[in-house]
Design an enzyme around this catalytic site. Structure first.
Site, mmCIF file in Angstrom:
data_model
loop_
_atom_site.group_PDB
_atom_site.id
_atom_site.type_symbol
_atom_site.label_atom_id
_atom_site.label_comp_id
_atom_site.label_asym_id
_atom_site.label_seq_id
_atom_site.Cartn_x
_atom_site.Cartn_y
_atom_site.Cartn_z
ATOM 1 N N GLY A 90 -8.126 20.048 43.494
ATOM 2 C CA GLY A 90 -8.307 21.292 44.212
ATOM 3 C C GLY A 90 -7.067 21.911 44.724
ATOM 4 N N GLU A 110 -5.208 23.283 42.035
ATOM 5 C CA GLU A 110 -5.919 24.253 41.421
ATOM 6 C C GLU A 110 -5.551 25.881 42.575
ATOM 7 O OE1 GLU A 110 -9.856 23.359 39.190
ATOM 8 O OE2 GLU A 110 -9.558 22.065 40.976
ATOM 9 N N ALA A 149 -9.996 17.836 46.928
ATOM 10 C CA ALA A 149 -11.307 18.332 47.720
ATOM 11 C C ALA A 149 -12.014 17.092 48.452
ATOM 12 C CB ALA A 149 -12.419 18.848 46.622
#
Length: 260
Positions: free
Chosen positions: A112, A115, A66
């Site tokens: 992220g 993910e 991120a």
């Protein structure tokens, strides 16, 4: 919606989504997440799309994490809102998309980024890919479903090891752990993902959507997965595709599914 951070193209019923921030190693910022949310919603609703291929621009990174600069000054309330909005609008939306989403992991998939890949239904990794959840090295934990999906994919012990150590693992180890489905040479990555989606395109679209819903239900504590399977199985009998599929089987021909 005009996209500034992702590339989007529908070709042969596959929606190609490329996170296009190569200079930032395709890091996820708010704008990119908003664009992904819009593109995933389009995929779920469009009859022109039978599957989604998600990858990152270049050969270094799928998504390297991120954009930390956006939330480094957040407090607890803001951090919780960040995680909740991201999960609801992007990560859960991908997982629950009725069209199969294949992640083509072309390099670093960290934080992220991993993910995001785990929210996809199928993961194909290039042999140079590195995967990890390094959030504890920042004083955080994964906030976009990473603790949950990684545990479901590789088990509690391995998930805790990866998260607590913040170590990266190779694509080869990720395959052995069940984190990715297949590892292929970098040059063959997109073709390998396309091959899977092209196989799925030969099957009944409504049945594929029902299968996604039923498999997801196996990991949803609020529902009985067996009941969801029974209900989805029953619904298939009212589709034209069921009648076409069974008729084609009995007539020893290939079915021509209509998504009805």
């Amino acid at each position: 919606m005009t996209y500034q951070n992702i590339l989007s193209e529908v070709k042969d019923q596959i929606l190609y989504l490329t996170i296009n921030r190569e200079q930032k190693l395709n890091a996820l910022n708010k704008a990119t997440l908003a664009e992904l949310a819009d593109a995933v919603a389009f995929a779920g609703q469009s009859d022109a799309v039978r599957g989604v291929l998600l990858t990152g621009a270049g050969e270094k990174a799928f998504v390297a994490g991120a954009d930390i600069s956006e939330f480094s000054g957040y407090n607890a309330e803001q951090g919780e809102a960040l995680a909740r909005n991201g999960q609801d609008n992007v990560f859960n939306a991908i997982e629950n998309c009725p069209k199969p989403v294949v992640a083509a992991i072309n390099g670093f998939a960290l934080g992220g980024g991993l993910e995001l890949a785990m929210a996809c239904h199928i993961r194909i990794a290039a042999d140079n890919a590195k995967l990890g959840l390094p959030e504890t090295s920042l004083g955080l934990i994964p906030g976009y479903g990473g603790t949950q999906r990684l545990s479901l994919l590789v088990g509690r012990g391995r998930a805790l090891e990866m998260i607590a150590t913040a170590d990266m693992i190779s694509a080869e180890r990720a395959e052995k752990m069940g984190l990715v489905n297949t590892v292929v040479p970098q040059a063959e990555l997109i073709a390998a993902a396309e091959n899977i989606l092209n196989k799925i395109k030969l099957r009944a679209p409504l049945a594929v959507a029902a299968a996604i819903k039923a498999v997801n239900a196996a990991f949803a504590s609020e529902v009985n997965g067996f009941d969801v399977e029974i209900q989805e199985f029953g619904k298939c009998f009212n589709t034209q595709d069921f009648k076409e599929g069974t008729t084609a089987f009995l007539e020893k021909r290939k079915p021509a599914f209509s998504n009805k």
